[in-house]
Structure formats: structure tokens, C-alpha cells
Design a protein around this motif. Structure first.
Motif, short mmCIF file in Angstrom:
data_model
loop_
_atom_site.label_atom_id
_atom_site.label_comp_id
_atom_site.label_asym_id
_atom_site.label_seq_id
_atom_site.Cartn_x
_atom_site.Cartn_y
_atom_site.Cartn_z
N ASN A 176 27.01 64.89 61.19
CA ASN A 176 26.14 64.86 62.36
C ASN A 176 24.72 65.35 62.04
OD1 ASN A 176 28.31 63.95 63.88
ND2 ASN A 176 28.93 66.01 64.43
N ARG A 177 24.15 64.84 60.97
CA ARG A 177 22.79 65.27 60.61
C ARG A 177 21.78 64.82 61.65
NH1 ARG A 177 22.23 64.97 54.02
NH2 ARG A 177 24.28 65.83 53.54
N ALA A 178 22.01 63.65 62.24
CA ALA A 178 21.11 63.20 63.31
C ALA A 178 21.15 64.17 64.47
CB ALA A 178 21.49 61.79 63.76
N SER A 179 22.33 64.71 64.76
CA SER A 179 22.45 65.69 65.84
C SER A 179 21.67 66.96 65.52
CB SER A 179 23.94 66.01 66.06
OG SER A 179 24.09 66.99 67.06
N ARG A 180 21.70 67.37 64.25
CA ARG A 180 20.97 68.58 63.85
C ARG A 180 19.45 68.36 63.99
NH1 ARG A 180 23.43 72.57 61.44
NH2 ARG A 180 21.57 73.17 60.27
N VAL A 181 18.99 67.15 63.69
CA VAL A 181 17.56 66.85 63.84
C VAL A 181 17.16 66.92 65.31
CG1 VAL A 181 15.84 65.02 63.63
CG2 VAL A 181 17.39 65.48 61.73
N VAL A 182 17.99 66.36 66.18
CA VAL A 182 17.69 66.41 67.62
C VAL A 182 17.69 67.85 68.11
CG1 VAL A 182 18.54 65.77 69.91
CG2 VAL A 182 18.58 64.10 68.05
N ALA B 62 12.81 66.11 59.93
CA ALA B 62 13.99 65.57 59.27
C ALA B 62 14.30 66.31 57.98
CB ALA B 62 13.79 64.07 59.00
N LYS B 63 13.28 66.64 57.21
CA LYS B 63 13.50 67.36 55.96
C LYS B 63 14.08 68.75 56.21
CE LYS B 63 9.89 65.00 53.29
NZ LYS B 63 8.56 65.14 52.66
N LYS B 64 13.66 69.37 57.32
CA LYS B 64 14.11 70.72 57.64
C LYS B 64 15.55 70.74 58.13
CE LYS B 64 12.64 74.85 60.19
NZ LYS B 64 11.58 75.43 61.08
N ALA C 12 15.67 56.93 57.23
CA ALA C 12 17.07 56.62 57.57
C ALA C 12 17.49 57.36 58.84
CB ALA C 12 17.99 56.99 56.41
N VAL C 13 17.04 58.62 58.97
CA VAL C 13 17.36 59.39 60.17
C VAL C 13 16.70 58.76 61.38
CG1 VAL C 13 17.18 61.64 61.29
CG2 VAL C 13 17.60 61.52 58.83
N LEU C 14 15.43 58.37 61.25
CA LEU C 14 14.71 57.75 62.36
C LEU C 14 15.37 56.43 62.76
CD1 LEU C 14 12.38 57.58 64.34
CD2 LEU C 14 10.97 56.59 62.51
N ASP C 15 15.78 55.64 61.78
CA ASP C 15 16.43 54.36 62.09
C ASP C 15 17.69 54.58 62.92
OD1 ASP C 15 14.49 52.95 60.76
OD2 ASP C 15 15.65 52.70 58.92
#
Length: 292
Positions: free
Chosen positions: A94-100, A131-133, A142-145
Motif C-alpha cells: 500500500n505505498r500509494a496509501s502511504r503517499v496519500v 513520493a520519494k519520502k 508510477a505512483v502518480l499513474d
């Protein structure tokens, strides 16, 4: 063997396994494959959770506890030793979740009103930095997509800046990610219930676990109820997130004064359910209640 019709644990297990069997069959998982995974879970639980005062549980002790042969325990233990642990997998999903979450809670990425700021893709305070953080080694594009795919982020047509549409990441139409969330959420719920069942003997406090249930709701109410339940649940989770999120050391970027080096994974899950009740079942239930 205990009669499964009278054993409360067997009855509870069957109720859990029934929808699980449906999911497994729908995804082409035969019983033999499921049985192999159950053996592995038994062995890992016996070796890690029931070692008692011993520094390390033996294969013999695990065999006695699980009912498996020592040879089978050894085989499953060797398979487990060659794989990533469940904790490692949870921390890296869930890396996208961590970014949000970082976008919502990290002051560096908020605007003057305290809301998630509109971000350029690149720059000192940008989506790339966000995203890097929070996504580790995943490429920011890739995260943005992924966030664009689930309509969580919008691109301003004039400035090209990115804005956050929702404060929570829920994958849509992606069975792999939904199955990943299924594994995490169900295991968390069972772990909470297991703790509450056993905490009286250990003197620990029970963990919060509540369910709101009614079983005779008219069908014409359901559309409005689904919307209302989703809205109120989202508000509650956002309030909890605003309290807990800034205390995460990954979000704050610095240790909290007086805190230890130990890290704890914690949270609150909310899920909606509905189960159509047949007329005969409801009438039987009503008669039983009236009789009592």
C-alpha cells in the motif's frame, strides 16, 4: 473429535470459512492448496506464538501441538525460512496509501489552511518529493499513474499542478491489491478478536471492537443507508487520521520526545455489510425470540 454442531468454536470457524471458501473457489484455489497453507500457518503459530519460556520451540513440540509429523513440521519450517515474513510484507504494501497519508498529514505538503496543497510534479516541494519520502524506491511517475488511475488525483489543465481528490486510497477494479487488503484487514480483525478472547486470562485490557447490526430493514431504505454509512465512516476515519497521522515518525520526520525506538502498527478498520434475510428465517427468529 468434538461434535461441530455443538462446539461454539467450530460453529464460528464454519461461519468464517464459508465466505472464504467462496472466495478461494472463485479464484481457482483447490482444497489441497488451501490445506498446504493451513499447515504452514499452524507450524508458524506453534513455533512463534506458543514457545512459552523456551527460547526456541522445537519441531517435536510443534508436531505434538499441531498434530503434524515432525517431518512435515520441518518441511513447512524450511519453506517459511525461505520466505519474507508477514511483517515485512505489511510494511511494504500500500505505498500509494502511504503517499496519500503523507500528503494529508505532513505539514510540508499542506497549504496555508492546513489542507493538502496543490503540488507541481517536480521541485523542492513537489509530488516527486512526496513520493520519494513515502513510497520508498518506487518511481514517482508510477505512483502518480496509480493515483490517477483510481481518480484520487487531478491535474490542473492550466498549471499542471496536482490536487488530491480524496483523503483515502482504495484501489478500484484491481483484484491483486484488493486481495492484499483482504489479507491484511481480515487478519487484523481475527487478531483483535483473538486478543479479546484471551485477554481475561492474561490480565490485559480488551481492544475496541463493536458491530452495529439490524436484521429487519426494509429494502427501500438501503440505497440511502449505504450512502449515509459511507459518508459517516469516512468522516470518522479522517478525524482519527488527523490525530494519529502526525504522530507517525515517518510523517513527522523526527522522533517524538520521550518515545522509544519500538515501532507499533496500529489502526482502526471500518467495513460495511449487508445480508439479505429470507422471510422464513426472519419468522423463525421472531418466534424463537417470542418464545424466550
Amino acid at each position: 473429535m468434538t461434535d461441530p454442531r455443538t462446539n461454539p468454536l467450530h460453529q464460528a470457524l464454519f461461519r468464517i470459512l464459508r465466505p472464504l471458501a467462496r472466495l478461494l473457489l472463485r479464484n481457482g484455489i483447490p482444497f489441497g492448496e488451501f490445506s498446504e497453507l493451513v499447515k504452514r500457518a499452524y507450524v508458524e503459530a506453534a513455533l512463534k506464538d506458543f514457545s512459552g519460556d523456551r527460547r526456541k520451540a522445537t519441531d517435536s513440540a510443534a508436531a505434538v501441538m499441531t498434530g503434524l509429523t515432525r517431518k512435515e513440521v520441518k518441511r513447512q519450517r524450511e519453506i517459511l525460512a525461505g520466505r519474507h515474513t508477514a511483517t515485512f510484507e505489511v510494511l511494504n504494501t500500500n505505498r500509494a496509501s502511504r503517499v496519500v497519508s503523507g500528503w494529508v498529514n505532513d505539514a510540508q505538503f499542506k497549504d496555508a489552511t492546513g489542507e493538502p496543497a496543490e503540488l507541481p510534479f517536480e521541485g523542492p516541494v513537489s509530488f516527486c518529493q512526496l513520493a520519494k519520502k513515502y513510497s520508498g524506491d518506487m518511481p514517482p511517475r508510477a505512483v502518480l499513474d496509480e493515483l490517477l488511475r483510481v481518480n484520487l488525483v487531478s491535474v490542473h489543465k492550466d498549471t499542471g499542478e496536482l490536487s488530491l481528490n480524496q483523503r483515502a486510497y482504495v484501489p478500484a477494479g484491481d483484484s491483486q491489491k484488493m486481495l492484499q487488503i483482504f489479507g491484511e484487514d481480515v487478519s487484523d480483525l481475527i487478531a483483535t478478536m483473538d486478543h479479546n478472547l484471551a485477554c481475561g486470562k492474561s490480565g490485559q485490557q480488551p481492544l475496541f471492537q463493536r458491530t452495529l447490526t439490524y436484521n429487519n430493514i426494509p429494502s427501500e431504505v438501503m440505497d440511502a443507508w449505504r450512502i449515509h454509512a459511507a459518508e459517516q465512516s469516512q468522516k470518522m476515519l479522517e478525524q482519527l487520521d488527523s490525530w494519529l497521522g502526525p504522530k507517525d515518525r515517518d510523517v513527522s520526520g523526527e522522533p517524538i520526545a520521550g518515545s522509544s525506538s519500538e515501532s507499533i502498527r496500529t489502526g482502526v478498520s471500518v467495513f460495511y455489510f449487508e445480508d439479505p434475510q429470507c422471510k422464513e428465517t426472519h419468522l423463525l427468529s421472531s418466534r424463537q425470540e417470542n418464545a424466550s
